[in-house]
Scaffold this active site. Sequence first.
Site, PDB file in Angstrom:
ATOM      1  N   SER A   1       1.459  -1.367  -0.070  1.00  0.00           N
ATOM      2  CA  SER A   1      -0.498  -0.028  -0.007  1.00  0.00           C
ATOM      3  C   SER A   1       0.854   1.812  -0.111  1.00  0.00           C
ATOM      4  CB  SER A   1      -0.866   0.088   1.550  1.00  0.00           C
ATOM      5  OG  SER A   1      -0.433  -0.017   2.976  1.00  0.00           O
TER       6      SER A   1
ATOM      7  N   ASP B   1      -1.394  -0.966  -3.683  1.00  0.00           N
ATOM      8  CA  ASP B   1      -2.464  -0.638  -3.423  1.00  0.00           C
ATOM      9  C   ASP B   1      -2.461   0.629  -2.635  1.00  0.00           C
ATOM     10  OD1 ASP B   1      -5.396  -1.860  -2.173  1.00  0.00           O
ATOM     11  OD2 ASP B   1      -4.290  -2.219  -0.415  1.00  0.00           O
ATOM     12  N   HIS B   2      -3.972   1.209  -3.002  1.00  0.00           N
ATOM     13  CA  HIS B   2      -4.551   2.411  -2.975  1.00  0.00           C
ATOM     14  C   HIS B   2      -3.538   3.505  -2.427  1.00  0.00           C
ATOM     15  CE1 HIS B   2      -8.618   1.447  -0.727  1.00  0.00           C
ATOM     16  NE2 HIS B   2      -8.175   0.079   0.328  1.00  0.00           N
TER      17      HIS B   2
ATOM     18  N   HIS C   1     -12.426  -0.023   5.862  1.00  0.00           N
ATOM     19  CA  HIS C   1     -10.840  -0.467   7.006  1.00  0.00           C
ATOM     20  C   HIS C   1     -10.888  -0.459   7.977  1.00  0.00           C
ATOM     21  CE1 HIS C   1     -10.415   0.458   2.532  1.00  0.00           C
ATOM     22  NE2 HIS C   1      -9.799  -0.167   2.057  1.00  0.00           N
TER      23      HIS C   1
ATOM     24  N   HIS D   1     -13.182  -4.705   0.030  1.00  0.00           N
ATOM     25  CA  HIS D   1     -11.859  -4.917   1.708  1.00  0.00           C
ATOM     26  C   HIS D   1     -12.964  -4.145   2.222  1.00  0.00           C
ATOM     27  CE1 HIS D   1      -9.348  -1.874  -2.234  1.00  0.00           C
ATOM     28  NE2 HIS D   1     -10.219  -2.683  -2.495  1.00  0.00           N
ATOM     29  N   GLY D   2     -11.438  -4.118   3.478  1.00  0.00           N
ATOM     30  CA  GLY D   2     -12.319  -4.028   4.708  1.00  0.00           C
ATOM     31  C   GLY D   2     -12.467  -5.160   4.955  1.00  0.00           C
TER      32      GLY D   2
ATOM     33  N   SER E   1     -11.261  -7.736   6.590  1.00  0.00           N
ATOM     34  CA  SER E   1     -10.919  -8.271   8.483  1.00  0.00           C
ATOM     35  C   SER E   1     -11.383  -7.878   9.047  1.00  0.00           C
ATOM     36  CB  SER E   1      -9.444  -7.470   8.727  1.00  0.00           C
ATOM     37  OG  SER E   1      -8.710  -7.136   8.146  1.00  0.00           O
TER      38      SER E   1
ATOM     39  N   ASN F   1      -9.917  -8.838  -0.283  1.00  0.00           N
ATOM     40  CA  ASN F   1      -8.270  -8.015   0.208  1.00  0.00           C
ATOM     41  C   ASN F   1      -8.640  -7.849   2.401  1.00  0.00           C
ATOM     42  OD1 ASN F   1      -8.098  -7.297  -2.047  1.00  0.00           O
ATOM     43  ND2 ASN F   1      -7.794  -4.587  -1.109  1.00  0.00           N
TER      44      ASN F   1
ATOM     45  N   ARG G   1      14.588 -12.993  14.926  1.00  0.00           N
ATOM     46  CA  ARG G   1      14.841 -14.299  14.665  1.00  0.00           C
ATOM     47  C   ARG G   1      13.290 -15.359  15.216  1.00  0.00           C
ATOM     48  NH1 ARG G   1      19.933 -14.964  11.751  1.00  0.00           N
ATOM     49  NH2 ARG G   1      21.036 -13.950  13.543  1.00  0.00           N
TER      50      ARG G   1
END
Length: 311
Positions: free
Chosen positions: A49, A82-83, A176, A204-205, A207, A226, A253
Site C-alpha cells: 500500500s 494498493d490504495h 478498513h 476491501h475491509g 478483516s 482484501n 528471528r
Amino acid sequence: MKASLRALAAAARTAGTGLGAFNVIHLEHATALVRAAERAGLPVVLQVSQNAVAYHGALEPILLACRAMAAGASVPVVVHLDHAEDVGLVREAVRLGVDSVMYDASRLPDEENRARTGEVVRFCHAADVDVEAELGEVGGKNGVHDPSARTSPEDAAAFVDATGVDLLAVAVGSSHAMRTRDARLDVDLIGAIGARVPVPLVLHGSSGVPDDGLRAAIAAGISKVNVATHLNGVLTRTIRRTLADDPALVDPRRWMGPARDAVADEAYRLLRLFAGESAGAVTPVAAARGQAQAERRMRARSSTSIPMEMP
C-alpha cells in the site's frame, strides 16, 4: 510465478470463488503469504500500500522483494500496488515492474474520480498493468471507507464504462482497519452490482467480516478479497505471546519466526475458505506439491543461513 490480476480475478468470478489479496509491510509478510499459497496450491496477491511505502520511505526495496518472492513461487503470485492516491507513485510502480495497481481517487468528486482514473488506466494498460479502482457513496460526506457507504449499481456500471478499469472495489458494508469480525455486508447489493458490472468486484475491509459473511459475499459476486488488519493482528499477538513466554529473547528471528508462521497458517486457512474449502481449485495433490516445494525451499535457506544464535 508472475500472474495477471485481471485474469485470476476473472477466473475466480467464473468459478464463484475468491482470490486472496493480503497486504505486505515486512518481508516476513511476503514470505508467509507465498508459503501459504504454495501449501494451498492457490494463487495469491501481494499488496504493497501507499501507507507501507511511506513507512519504508521508498517503494523500490519492498516492491522488488515482493517481485523476487513471486518469481520464485510455484503458484501464480500477483504483485500489486494498493490504495495509491499519488499518480507519481503509480508511475514509479509501473516502472519497477508491478503487475497491477489499485488507484484510489474515491475521495474526489465523482466526475474528477472518473477523469483521473481513466488517465491512470490508459497509462497502465499501455504498460500491460491491470488497474483496480474504488467507487463508494458518490458525494458522501463520510467517504467510501465508512461502513454506512453504499455503491450504487447504476453508478458502478457507469464508472466502469467511463474508465475502463479491470476490477472495481465497492462499498457494501465493510470498513478498513476493523479489529473485530462483526461487520454485516449487504449481500443483495453485491449481487445487484455484479449483475450490472462486467468486471470482477473487490471487497476491501474484509478483516472485519466473519467467515460466513465472506463466504456469502463471494457467493453473491465478490471475486477479490482484501485482508490486512486481521493478519497483522495474528502477527502481533503471536509476537506478544512469544516475548512474554521468554523475556530474555533478543534475536528477532526467534520471535518473528513464530509470528511469520502463524500468519502463513491463517493465510492458508483464508485461501482455502475463499476457494470453497474443498473446492476443485484446492486438490490434495496441489496442496501436497506446494507444501513439499515450500519445505524444500525452507531447507535450502536453512542450510546456508547464519545460525540463529549469531547476531
